[in-house]
Design a protein around this motif. Structure first.
Motif, PDB file in Angstrom:
ATOM      1  N   ALA A   1      16.554  71.630  61.954  1.00  9.33           N
ATOM      2  CA  ALA A   1      15.927  70.714  62.917  1.00  9.33           C
ATOM      3  C   ALA A   1      16.011  69.301  62.361  1.00  9.33           C
ATOM      4  O   ALA A   1      15.543  69.036  61.245  1.00  9.33           O
ATOM      5  CB  ALA A   1      14.479  71.098  63.176  1.00  9.33           C
TER       6      ALA A   1
ATOM      7  N   LEU B   1      18.561  72.027  66.195  1.00  5.66           N
ATOM      8  CA  LEU B   1      17.793  71.168  67.090  1.00  5.66           C
ATOM      9  C   LEU B   1      17.965  69.724  66.636  1.00  5.66           C
ATOM     10  O   LEU B   1      17.708  69.396  65.480  1.00  5.66           O
ATOM     11  CB  LEU B   1      16.305  71.544  67.059  1.00  5.66           C
TER      12      LEU B   1
ATOM     13  N   TYR C   1      20.505  72.448  70.570  1.00 11.14           N
ATOM     14  CA  TYR C   1      19.570  71.696  71.399  1.00 11.14           C
ATOM     15  C   TYR C   1      19.706  70.216  71.039  1.00 11.14           C
ATOM     16  O   TYR C   1      19.425  69.818  69.909  1.00 11.14           O
ATOM     17  CB  TYR C   1      18.131  72.159  71.150  1.00 11.14           C
ATOM     18  N   THR C   2      20.162  69.418  71.970  1.00  9.22           N
ATOM     19  CA  THR C   2      20.293  67.977  71.760  1.00  9.22           C
ATOM     20  C   THR C   2      19.395  67.279  72.763  1.00  9.22           C
ATOM     21  O   THR C   2      19.638  67.334  73.971  1.00  9.22           O
ATOM     22  CB  THR C   2      21.756  67.529  71.928  1.00  9.22           C
ATOM     23  N   GLU C   3      18.358  66.631  72.261  1.00  5.05           N
ATOM     24  CA  GLU C   3      17.315  66.093  73.132  1.00  5.05           C
ATOM     25  C   GLU C   3      17.079  64.614  72.839  1.00  5.05           C
ATOM     26  O   GLU C   3      16.976  64.212  71.669  1.00  5.05           O
ATOM     27  CB  GLU C   3      16.020  66.890  72.931  1.00  5.05           C
TER      28      GLU C   3
ATOM     29  N   ARG D   1       7.574  70.596  68.635  1.00  2.50           N
ATOM     30  CA  ARG D   1       8.867  71.067  69.153  1.00  2.50           C
ATOM     31  C   ARG D   1       9.668  71.743  68.046  1.00  2.50           C
ATOM     32  O   ARG D   1      10.331  72.784  68.281  1.00  2.50           O
ATOM     33  CB  ARG D   1       9.660  69.881  69.721  1.00  2.50           C
TER      34      ARG D   1
ATOM     35  N   PHE E   1      10.913  75.642  67.941  1.00  4.35           N
ATOM     36  CA  PHE E   1      12.311  75.991  67.644  1.00  4.35           C
ATOM     37  C   PHE E   1      12.385  77.011  66.515  1.00  4.35           C
ATOM     38  O   PHE E   1      13.109  78.014  66.612  1.00  4.35           O
ATOM     39  CB  PHE E   1      13.067  74.715  67.279  1.00  4.35           C
TER      40      PHE E   1
END
Length: 411
Positions: A299, A349, A385-387, A402, A406
């Motif tokens: 992450a 993430l 996951y690309t946020e 978050r 994850f």
């Protein structure tokens, strides 16, 4: 009065004093001489206006040919650019090139020589201050948090940020012990500013994770004897290069060695080790995930971009981290997202801030697209996951929540 005029005035004052005259006259001329000397010293002092030539080759910390350098970066070893079509073979070749560019590693110690220095009970877990050998060259202080209950537990190597603040390292991630009030006060201020007043490591430990965090070279208890001076980081990194070593690479080598150490602990499930961090800690996290098979999930909060956006005048940015993420020659082969893609198909993430002034959105979006192509090429698009969040450069409580969500899914 320019510099040559000041030097001439000084010489003229010297001659006047040597010629003699009345005592009052000599005193006056001596005063003129002192003023001329002071003006000359001031002209050459760091505070004076910079000396400039009509011709130059560097502008705003870049070479004037920066665009040509960027155009020459074709990243021939990137997945999709390389002629290697088997992903496993490509990753092995790319990883070998990264290690080659990282230069010689610090030699591994014969054993960790683990020593528990202090221990205290906290809310749902035990905090330990430990010391271990990550290399034959040095022993390192670290924090280790172990949840209550029966293990083995999932674990996280929690990697601290840069922040141009070197007085504390591991203490940015895990609340320090009360034995040093200055360190504790400094850590509390830092966590209030960047982490929403919540120690990331303690938060994860309360939720059932073994958490490890150590100082990177030059931070915390691995700093300078003379005290903190941010400007010395780059000088020391340059000196390390003269030994054929890379200070930034030592940071990554140590993160790999620390993860290997974590896998030996009876409290840790060696198949469920993750890594996480914010800012430089995020850079360290995806580097570690790319280079260590012992990492199962990663992450990274607020560190991802592409070189063409980060190193150009167009977006008003430059690499302000200095040598902290500088691996010599590596850009000739791979860009940041290409290296992060070496972690595929592991779960990953990435959170970036829309208002992050350090990493402009075009670079973030381009890097995310490159990584997306890698994961999807291996049928693992659902593990990436690309946020992009409406946040500045930070890792507040919601981002930590978050990350926990994850890890609960993927560790």
């Amino acid at each position: 009065m320019n510099t040559s005029d000041k030097l001439f005035s000084r010489r003229r004052a010297d001659k006047a004093v040597r010629r003699g005259g009345s005592s009052a006259g000599r005193a006056a001329r001596f005063l003129v001489r002192l003023m001329a000397v002071a003006a000359t010293v001031a002209a050459f002092s760091p505070a004076a206006t910079a000396q400039r030539r009509d011709r130059y080759e560097f502008y705003k910390d870049f070479p004037v040919y920066a665009d040509s350098l960027l155009a020459g970066l074709t990243y021939p070893l990137a997945w999709g650019n390389s002629g290697i079509r088997d992903f496993g073979e490509w990753r092995a070749a790319a990883r070998a090139k990264v290690f080659e560019c990282m230069m010689a590693p610090p030699p591994r110690a014969g054993g960790y020589g683990l020593k528990v220095i202090a221990e205290e009970r906290r809310d749902g877990y035990t905090a330990r201050k430990i010391e271990l050998s990550l290399s034959r060259y040095y022993r390192v202080r670290a924090y280790l948090l172990v949840p209550d209950g029966e293990g083995p537990f999932p674990a996280v190597n929690l990697l601290h940020d840069h922040g141009a603040h070197l007085y504390i390292g591991k203490e940015k991630m895990i609340r320090p012990f009360d034995d040093d009030s200055l360190v504790l006060a400094d850590a509390d201020r830092w966590v209030d500013e960047l982490y929403g007043s919540q120690y990331f490591g303690d938060y994860l430990a309360r939720n059932g994770y073994v958490v490890f965090s150590a100082d990177a070279p030059m931070w915390g208890e691995r700093g300078r004897k003379e005290g903190v001076d941010r400007k010395k980081y780059d000088i020391i990194a340059g000196n390390m290069m003269m030994y054929g070593r890379c200070l930034s690479a030592f940071m990554t080598y140590d993160d790999i060695a620390a993860t290997d150490f974590m896998a030996t602990l009876p409290e840790v499930d060696p198949g469920r080790i993750g890594c996480a961090g914010c800012s430089m800690g995020a850079y360290r996290a995806w580097m570690l995930s790319a280079l260590s098979d012992k990492v199962a999930a990663c992450a990274a909060v607020c560190w991802m971009t592409t070189t063409d956006v980060q190193m150009t005048w167009k977006y008003g940015r430059k690499e302000s981290g200095g040598f902290a993420n500088c691996i010599p020659a590596l850009r000739q082969y791979l860009d940041y997202p290409h290296i992060a893609g070496m972690a595929c198909p592991k779960p990953a993430l990435f959170i970036s801030g829309r208002d992050d002034k350090l990493f402009k959105l075009p670079g973030v979006e381009k890097a995310f697209g490159i990584m997306r192509n890698v994961w999807e090429s291996q049928g693992a698009g659902d593990r990436l996951y690309t946020e992009i969040w409406p946040i500045p450069h930070s890792c507040g409580v919601e981002a930590q929540e978050r990350v926990l969500e994850f890890f609960k899914k993927h560790l």
